[in-house]
Each structure stands twice: as C-alpha cells, then as structure tokens.
Design an enzyme around this catalytic site. Sequence first.
Site, mmCIF file in Angstrom:
data_model
loop_
_atom_site.group_PDB
_atom_site.id
_atom_site.type_symbol
_atom_site.label_atom_id
_atom_site.label_comp_id
_atom_site.label_asym_id
_atom_site.label_seq_id
_atom_site.Cartn_x
_atom_site.Cartn_y
_atom_site.Cartn_z
ATOM 1 N N ARG A 1 -8.454 -8.806 -9.373
ATOM 2 C CA ARG A 1 -7.024 -9.096 -9.403
ATOM 3 C C ARG A 1 -6.575 -9.382 -7.977
ATOM 4 O O ARG A 1 -6.413 -8.491 -7.148
ATOM 5 C CB ARG A 1 -6.277 -7.872 -9.965
ATOM 6 C CG ARG A 1 -4.827 -8.125 -10.308
ATOM 7 C CD ARG A 1 -4.114 -6.808 -10.551
ATOM 8 N NE ARG A 1 -3.808 -6.128 -9.298
ATOM 9 C CZ ARG A 1 -3.848 -4.815 -9.114
ATOM 10 N NH1 ARG A 1 -4.209 -4.004 -10.076
ATOM 11 N NH2 ARG A 1 -3.539 -4.301 -7.931
ATOM 12 N N HIS B 1 -0.569 -5.633 -9.347
ATOM 13 C CA HIS B 1 -0.670 -5.337 -10.780
ATOM 14 C C HIS B 1 0.466 -6.032 -11.531
ATOM 15 O O HIS B 1 0.253 -6.702 -12.530
ATOM 16 C CB HIS B 1 -0.602 -3.831 -11.003
ATOM 17 C CG HIS B 1 -0.570 -3.432 -12.437
ATOM 18 N ND1 HIS B 1 -1.642 -3.599 -13.281
ATOM 19 C CD2 HIS B 1 0.419 -2.882 -13.183
ATOM 20 C CE1 HIS B 1 -1.315 -3.168 -14.492
ATOM 21 N NE2 HIS B 1 -0.085 -2.738 -14.455
ATOM 22 N N TYR C 1 -2.911 0.665 -1.451
ATOM 23 C CA TYR C 1 -4.097 1.337 -1.961
ATOM 24 C C TYR C 1 -5.392 0.520 -1.835
ATOM 25 O O TYR C 1 -6.449 1.002 -2.235
ATOM 26 C CB TYR C 1 -3.891 1.745 -3.428
ATOM 27 C CG TYR C 1 -3.490 0.624 -4.369
ATOM 28 C CD1 TYR C 1 -4.432 -0.258 -4.906
ATOM 29 C CD2 TYR C 1 -2.151 0.462 -4.744
ATOM 30 C CE1 TYR C 1 -4.059 -1.265 -5.760
ATOM 31 C CE2 TYR C 1 -1.773 -0.554 -5.620
ATOM 32 C CZ TYR C 1 -2.736 -1.410 -6.130
ATOM 33 O OH TYR C 1 -2.367 -2.408 -6.994
#
Length: 392
Positions: A285, A289, A298
């Site tokens: 990805r 998100h 993160y």
Amino acid sequence: MTVESTAARKTTRRSSGAKRTTSAAGAKKAPAAQGAEPELVQLLTPEGERVQHPDYDIDLSAEELRGLYRDMVLTRRFDAEATSLQRQGELGLWASLLGQEAAQIGSGRALRDDDYVFPTYREHGVAWVRGVDPTNLLGMFRGVNHGGWDPNSNNFHLYTIVIGSQTLHATGYAMGIAKDGADSAVIAYFGDGASSQGDVNEAFTFSAVYNAPVVFFCQNNQWAISEPTEKQTRVPLYQRARGFGFPGVRVDGNDVLACLAVTRSALERARRGEGPTLVEAFTYRMGAHTTSDDPTKYRRDEEREAWEAKDPILRLKAYLEREGHADEAFFEALEAESEALGKRVREGVRTMPDPDDMAIFENVYADGHALVDEERAQFAAYQASFADGEVK
C-alpha cells in the site's frame, strides 16, 4: 499528471529481452509438503523482464497486454482524482489503492461475466474491469447514497466496510450456485488485516467443508492500518489455507501477468468442483490506509522507496517498450484519456444531487411497517417546520 509521477523512475533494465525460467529471484521455497507451491509466483520482474513459471504461465497478445496497462493507468488516475477530491472537501473519506493496481486488474480480468465479486472498500480496479462507472463508487464516500450501483448488473457486490464479513457472504453465495448446478465461480477480496478476523476463518471452514467454488483473494499490502503483517501471523498468509484443507498460493501482487494467471487457475479449479483456493497477492500500500491516516507515523520512507522500484505500472510499461508492443502514440493517447477521465470524475462528483430527505425510510421493509410509517410522518412534520420558519 503522468504515470511516472507517482512512482520511482529509477528502474534498472536488463539488456536482454529473452525469456528465462525462474521461481522468482531469491524467493524461499515453502516448507516441504506434497504439492507445495513456490513461495512467490512471478512472470514479470520489477525490471519488466518476462520470466516463465512451471505451473502458472500465460500467453497474451500485444492488444491484451496494452489493455492491462490501460486498465492500471486509468484506475490509478481515477484513484488519484478521488484522493484530491477528498482533500478538497468533496468526499468525506477515501481508501486509495495506489500500488495495488496489478493485483486488482490482474485478478479482475481473470473473471468471467457470470462470476460474482464480493469486494471490500478498496477494489476500485476490480470495479473498473467489471464495468462499474467510477463516479458510482464515490457516492457513498460523498454521503449521497449507500452504494450507487445495482450489484446484479455487473455481478459486483456493493462495497463492504465491515472488515472481513464479505468472505462469509461470498462463501454462502458460492454454496448456493453450486447447489443450483451453475459452473460459475465467486471471488472474495480482503486484506492482510482482515485475515485475522473470525469471519474470514469461518468462511475458510465452511468453504472447505462444502467444497464451495470460491477464490479468497487476499491483498497483502503489508500494513493493516498501522500493524505490519508480522504482528498478525507467524507463517506466510497463503499457508494458512493448508490448515483448512485447501490450497494456497502466494503471487507477486505487483505483477499483473502473474496475478491474472494465478487467479484464472484458481477460478478454473473452483468451476471444476475442486473447492476453494487462497491467493495471497504480495503487494504494498503505497499511500495511507485512508485519507484520515498518516503512514509516516508508523513506517519508514525507505520502505516505500524500495517498493516504488517494483511499481506495477512501470514494469509492464518497460516490457511493452522492450518487446515493441506499444509506441509513443499509444502512451500519449492514454495520457489524454486519463486526463479526460479525471475531468469527468471531478464534474460527476461535484454535480451529484443530494439525496431525498425521506429516502432513508424506503426499502426498510419489503411490505411496509406501521412504525416506519409513523416515523416517516414525524420526520416529514419536523422538516416542514423549517419551511414555516419555526421549529416546534
């Protein structure tokens, strides 16, 4: 906006265009087992070099290859436009598929018209190849409908926001068509995070026991929101299928040819009455998100940069150019088509009509209900009070 503007241009191409046989460079083998698959099925390297695989190979015409490239480019363009529209306040939220185009276009093009698709909320590429108008995908994210298309028109179910629940729906549907004697198949899409949900594991159990003609297509994009895959499983995801009694295979999710070949094989197996298959598309990805997420909190930039070198669109473009399957006129025409699509999407979203205030009461019950009728009347009176200039 060019395709290359969303990915690294530093693709190192090998000088030789000859085909060779490999099971993906550096890939580990699965633990020794009867009929174990190689850990990664790959037919097109990140450099755009065509390779062979002993179990999954495919022979496509130049026109078909250009079609796959066109699908990926236009899907990425639509996705980028939707992200921009959300940033401009036109959409409440958007879940980008950036980086996952090959997994979706490859698997989507493996489907027959009579197959049925159960998506999550990120399968914009699959929706594209199923013929769903891109603007219809945006109505829910704009808050003007609950899904703007008839699922039966394209055999493409409405987007599912609840994580993993669509796998049970897909399994039940597959069990139904098997009982009807149809030779069509079902595919259920979900992510690596959803693989930890109880619904998904229950779907695995039911599909195996009832030999349902369903393909579970897991897009392992490495991050379930902010949790890496290694926080969810001790084994590669595709190996989980073995415990439920059906095969699993890991495919290079950035390789559109491999995704097409593997998914087509799994669907054909389902149609032959041989039951379910788990396909793990190993991809990444590239963005957040959703537009409410900040992935910089993160994950490291170096990780994304490494995956940009494996960009699914650039590797197919390199192959098309190397083999002489596409010329500059093709790419220029596609760029113009891409811009036209972006403009159509922008205009379509901004001119979407607001929903009827009373529509929320429709289709609650098939034959009507006294309580709903009462609530409808109360809400109508409340709305009318504003027209009168007073709130009661």
